[in-house]
Enzyme design. Sequence first.
Site, PDB file in Angstrom:
ATOM      1  N   GLY A   1       1.853 -22.108  -3.249  1.00 19.30           N
ATOM      2  CA  GLY A   1       0.743 -22.912  -3.789  1.00 19.30           C
ATOM      3  C   GLY A   1       0.037 -22.246  -4.958  1.00 19.30           C
ATOM      4  CE1 TYR A   2      -5.710 -23.190  -4.715  1.00 20.47           C
ATOM      5  CE2 TYR A   2      -4.515 -22.062  -2.975  1.00 20.47           C
ATOM      6  CZ  TYR A   2      -5.560 -22.862  -3.390  1.00 20.47           C
ATOM      7  OH  TYR A   2      -6.461 -23.336  -2.469  1.00 20.47           O
TER       8      TYR A   2
ATOM      9  CD  GLU B   1      -5.334  -6.842  -5.162  1.00 19.69           C
ATOM     10  OE1 GLU B   1      -6.009  -7.866  -4.983  1.00 19.69           O
ATOM     11  OE2 GLU B   1      -5.349  -5.876  -4.377  1.00 19.69           O
TER      12      GLU B   1
ATOM     13  CB  CYS C   1     -19.527  -1.865  11.045  1.00 21.37           C
ATOM     14  SG  CYS C   1     -19.912  -1.935   9.295  1.00 21.37           S
TER      15      CYS C   1
ATOM     16  CD  GLN D   1      -7.936 -19.721  -4.837  1.00 18.39           C
ATOM     17  OE1 GLN D   1      -7.099 -19.473  -5.692  1.00 18.39           O
ATOM     18  NE2 GLN D   1      -8.810 -20.687  -4.974  1.00 18.39           N
ATOM     19  CB  THR D   2      -2.413 -16.649  -0.347  1.00 20.12           C
ATOM     20  OG1 THR D   2      -2.403 -17.580  -1.427  1.00 20.12           O
ATOM     21  CG2 THR D   2      -1.211 -16.913   0.520  1.00 20.12           C
TER      22      THR D   2
ATOM     23  NE  ARG E   1      -4.059  -1.801   2.081  1.00 21.77           N
ATOM     24  CZ  ARG E   1      -4.838  -2.311   3.016  1.00 21.77           C
ATOM     25  NH1 ARG E   1      -4.616  -2.010   4.283  1.00 21.77           N
ATOM     26  NH2 ARG E   1      -5.837  -3.093   2.709  1.00 21.77           N
TER      27      ARG E   1
ATOM     28  CG  ASP F   1     -12.248  -9.693  -1.920  1.00 21.51           C
ATOM     29  OD1 ASP F   1     -13.323  -9.258  -1.435  1.00 21.51           O
ATOM     30  OD2 ASP F   1     -11.144  -9.523  -1.375  1.00 21.51           O
TER      31      ASP F   1
ATOM     32  CB  CYS G   1     -17.725  -7.286   7.775  1.00 21.12           C
ATOM     33  SG  CYS G   1     -19.336  -8.015   7.468  1.00 21.12           S
TER      34      CYS G   1
ATOM     35  CE1 TYR H   1     -10.582  -8.316  -5.637  1.00 17.25           C
ATOM     36  CE2 TYR H   1      -8.598  -9.491  -6.331  1.00 17.25           C
ATOM     37  CZ  TYR H   1      -9.246  -8.639  -5.451  1.00 17.25           C
ATOM     38  OH  TYR H   1      -8.546  -8.084  -4.416  1.00 17.25           O
TER      39      TYR H   1
HETATM   40  S1  SF4 Z   1     -22.871  -4.065  10.573  1.00 13.11           S
HETATM   41 FE1  SF4 Z   1     -20.983  -4.032   9.409  1.00 13.11          FE
HETATM   42  S2  SF4 Z   1     -19.690  -5.554  10.465  1.00 13.11           S
HETATM   43 FE2  SF4 Z   1     -21.823  -5.904  11.110  1.00 13.11          FE
HETATM   44  S3  SF4 Z   1     -22.559  -7.453   9.690  1.00 13.11           S
HETATM   45 FE3  SF4 Z   1     -23.140  -5.457   8.861  1.00 13.11          FE
HETATM   46  S4  SF4 Z   1     -21.486  -4.943   7.455  1.00 13.11           S
HETATM   47 FE4  SF4 Z   1     -20.748  -6.568   8.769  1.00 13.11          FE
END
Ligand code: SF4
Length: 367
Positions: free
Chosen positions: A91-92, A47, A207, A52-53, A31, A148, A197, A130
């Site tokens: 892998g992969y 990316e 969130c 898958q890692t 980043r 993703d 999440c 993606y």
């Molecule tokens: S509020 Fe946010 S962290 Fe909670 S399930 Fe919904 S999107 Fe996910």
Amino acid sequence: MAEPLDDRALAGLRERLLEWYRANRRDLPWRSAAGQQPDPYRVWLSEVMLQQTRVDTVLRYYGRWLERFPTLQSLADAPLDDVLKAWEGLGYYSRARNFHRAVREVAMKHDGQVPRDFDTFHSLPGVGRYTAGAVSSIAFGEPAPIVDGNVRRVFARWIDEPNPTQSRLWRMAAQIAPGATPGELNQALMELGATVCTPRNPRCDRCPASHLCWAYLRGTQEERPAPVKARPLPHEDTAVAIIEHEGRFLLVRRPVDERLGGLWAFPQAVRRRGEAVAAAAERAAREGLDLAVRAGEEVATVQHTFTHVRATYHAVRCAWTGGQPVPLRYDDWVWVTPPEVETYALPVAQKRIAGLAAARMAEAEAA
Ligand code: SF4
């Protein structure tokens, strides 16, 4: 979340996501710092590695890779053997082969510049929707959406849907991406899925999108999306011929278009119904290399699970009794001492077998 969001709600959501991301984003080596233009080659590399890692695993490889291949041109110039050696253990391996092919195409057809245009980039070998969206948005600020696994989970919860269709998910992503900073917005969505999440115990109190999350409002977060039922994998029982001669092993390079293509391994054959391990190991040498060998003791049994198959490898010591190796089923072959094995790119299971075979060879020599 009601779809589609009106402009005001979208603007508010983007603002919340960006504010949260800028305050909470993990400091990862691929980043760029705020205000700095990311290097497209490095973004692309990250990316590809992250597919898958886990991030922790990629962190162990990313810096080493850049020391070995600091620029797109240095990777394009490298032989596939070196590329697979640097990828060994991740892998992969089709990711590494395709990345190498695509980078060579960029070096030859695009003057060494990663294409800015989404469609051109998407047309490169192994570049899916993606990856094209992630690189176009993060490296060039193109308003390309991404979905993703993490984003899928976030969206499934926003709309409280156990099995959202791909087209619906991509439609949602396309609504959000075209802000002032599409790359940051896309990364905010992925980061939200990776750190807040999460599949279990999402931290909804932290969130930035809880105000529109129907699963949160209904208390169904952990049921969204519905878990994918794992199908039992087919099983392959394989005899591996450890062909020894004067303190060396015979390794073969697998054809590029097969599973684990381009990697080095011991000759092997999937056992036929009722076929003894020793007979299958002798057949592996005969059919793969036109070599006559005599199978001896089994030195190891190694299990490995691939995406589509569960494999059991029975490694058998074999004495070379006649003929010269002819690579009938392989791209190449080489005799190597146990320490030299380290300089070749081997899949994880073959590496384990090599270690066990080397230990057995040393024991036999000492006896
Ligand atoms: S509020 Fe946010 S962290 Fe909670 S399930 Fe919904 S999107 Fe996910």
